[in-house]
Motif scaffolding. Sequence first.
Motif, PDB file in Angstrom:
ATOM      1  N   LYS A 102      23.325 -11.665  79.670  1.00 61.27           N
ATOM      2  CA  LYS A 102      22.319 -11.507  80.752  1.00 61.27           C
ATOM      3  C   LYS A 102      21.494 -10.780  81.501  1.00 61.27           C
ATOM      4  O   LYS A 102      20.942 -10.906  81.479  1.00 61.27           O
ATOM      5  CB  LYS A 102      23.028 -13.466  81.458  1.00 61.27           C
ATOM      6  N   TRP A 103      22.808 -10.112  81.355  1.00 60.86           N
ATOM      7  CA  TRP A 103      22.865  -8.336  81.856  1.00 60.86           C
ATOM      8  C   TRP A 103      22.255  -7.314  81.117  1.00 60.86           C
ATOM      9  O   TRP A 103      22.533  -6.382  81.773  1.00 60.86           O
ATOM     10  CB  TRP A 103      23.839  -7.997  82.914  1.00 60.86           C
ATOM     11  N   GLY A 104      21.960  -7.707  79.302  1.00 53.38           N
ATOM     12  CA  GLY A 104      21.202  -6.260  78.819  1.00 53.38           C
ATOM     13  C   GLY A 104      22.628  -5.521  78.002  1.00 53.38           C
ATOM     14  O   GLY A 104      22.213  -4.717  77.937  1.00 53.38           O
ATOM     15  N   PHE A 105      23.592  -6.145  78.357  1.00 53.66           N
ATOM     16  CA  PHE A 105      24.553  -5.235  77.029  1.00 53.66           C
ATOM     17  C   PHE A 105      24.760  -6.099  76.188  1.00 53.66           C
ATOM     18  O   PHE A 105      24.922  -6.901  75.738  1.00 53.66           O
ATOM     19  CB  PHE A 105      25.996  -5.560  78.127  1.00 53.66           C
ATOM     20  N   ASP A 116      34.932  -4.019  79.641  1.00 56.46           N
ATOM     21  CA  ASP A 116      34.065  -5.226  79.856  1.00 56.46           C
ATOM     22  C   ASP A 116      32.983  -4.738  79.052  1.00 56.46           C
ATOM     23  O   ASP A 116      31.504  -5.668  78.931  1.00 56.46           O
ATOM     24  CB  ASP A 116      34.105  -6.010  81.048  1.00 56.46           C
ATOM     25  N   ILE A 117      32.150  -3.751  79.643  1.00 58.52           N
ATOM     26  CA  ILE A 117      30.550  -3.224  78.906  1.00 58.52           C
ATOM     27  C   ILE A 117      30.812  -1.532  78.713  1.00 58.52           C
ATOM     28  O   ILE A 117      31.746  -0.792  79.234  1.00 58.52           O
ATOM     29  CB  ILE A 117      29.707  -3.028  80.641  1.00 58.52           C
ATOM     30  N   THR A 168      27.600 -10.895  91.672  1.00 61.82           N
ATOM     31  CA  THR A 168      27.424 -12.050  90.282  1.00 61.82           C
ATOM     32  C   THR A 168      27.176 -10.504  89.803  1.00 61.82           C
ATOM     33  O   THR A 168      27.906  -9.393  90.447  1.00 61.82           O
ATOM     34  CB  THR A 168      26.169 -12.880  90.472  1.00 61.82           C
ATOM     35  N   GLY A 169      26.840  -9.645  88.627  1.00 64.41           N
ATOM     36  CA  GLY A 169      26.508  -8.952  88.319  1.00 64.41           C
ATOM     37  C   GLY A 169      27.616  -8.795  86.366  1.00 64.41           C
ATOM     38  O   GLY A 169      28.397  -9.820  86.437  1.00 64.41           O
ATOM     39  N   ALA A 170      27.600  -8.088  85.259  1.00 61.97           N
ATOM     40  CA  ALA A 170      28.151  -8.181  83.880  1.00 61.97           C
ATOM     41  C   ALA A 170      29.793  -7.516  84.623  1.00 61.97           C
ATOM     42  O   ALA A 170      30.663  -8.620  83.868  1.00 61.97           O
ATOM     43  CB  ALA A 170      27.528  -6.798  83.425  1.00 61.97           C
TER      44      ALA A 170
END
Length: 299
Positions: free
Chosen positions: A278-281, A139-140, A78-80
């Motif tokens: 969800k991951w803060g981005f 993506d980020i 998982t992860g961004a």
Amino acid sequence: MSKRELNLSRRALLRYSAVGLAAVGGGSLLAACQTTNPETGQVEGSGLQQRIDSGQPVRLAVANEPPYTKLEANGELTGASPDVTKAVLERLGITKVEGIQTDYDSMIPGLDADRWDIVSAGLFMNKTRCAKVLYASPDIVSTESFAVPAGNPKKLTTVDALLDSDAVVAVLAGSYELKTAKALGVPESQLQTYPKAPDAMQGMRDGRVDAVLLPTLTLKSHKEQYGGEFEITEPLESFPTTGAGAAFRKSDADFHKKFDTELKKFKETDEFAQILDKWGFDAKASRKSTTEQLCATEG
């Protein structure tokens, strides 16, 4: 030459001709079964696509550095970055995915060596990396900060403050932070490399370094996960806008194009925004940035 010798010579010639024809015929048959993309020169059905067609899982290189990537003890990936990559692959009908943990400086060499198929790890784009791999749409997008001991005894709030001090800062080997810090004039004597973020943070706790330079969200995630008496500075304004995307081998150009087309559609959805939130981005920052812009980053 005797009649017997002549017959033996003819048989040898026939055998040689048969082998040669088989080799040529085999090559012709192989060529007949393959189609070459006239734009890329790539043989379609080779590489990653061939692996997918044969039912094998797509291997994602990750660093286990939340919030960019996270590999649970049970193997859950998982992860961004992986969450976005998995969602796009699923939209392409691909559900077999596995994560392989590695260091950042091994990601591109391992991709070229076919140890994994896609780098999905928050591997920031820059000129050097973009010359070696094919990046998908960002993506980020991220910012950088210092982690410093409580009270910030060295008063490190900017890169200029670092240059005006005798402080030594931890960075990850092969990382964007290391290369950019050097490009901004930070001497090697003030940079100490570590393989992973937890090692760098331990170096600061042990007093071997005065600060740690990492993405702001990585530092916040580390503090939430492990705690610790340290502070996180405001984002460093001298660091250019940075971002990452899934990276592919150049020989997988056809699959990269297919993935990138689907990713750009996915980035406009609520699901994409929910994953990043969800991951803060910030999904808006990722939607605004382009691969071309981020690949212009020095490094």
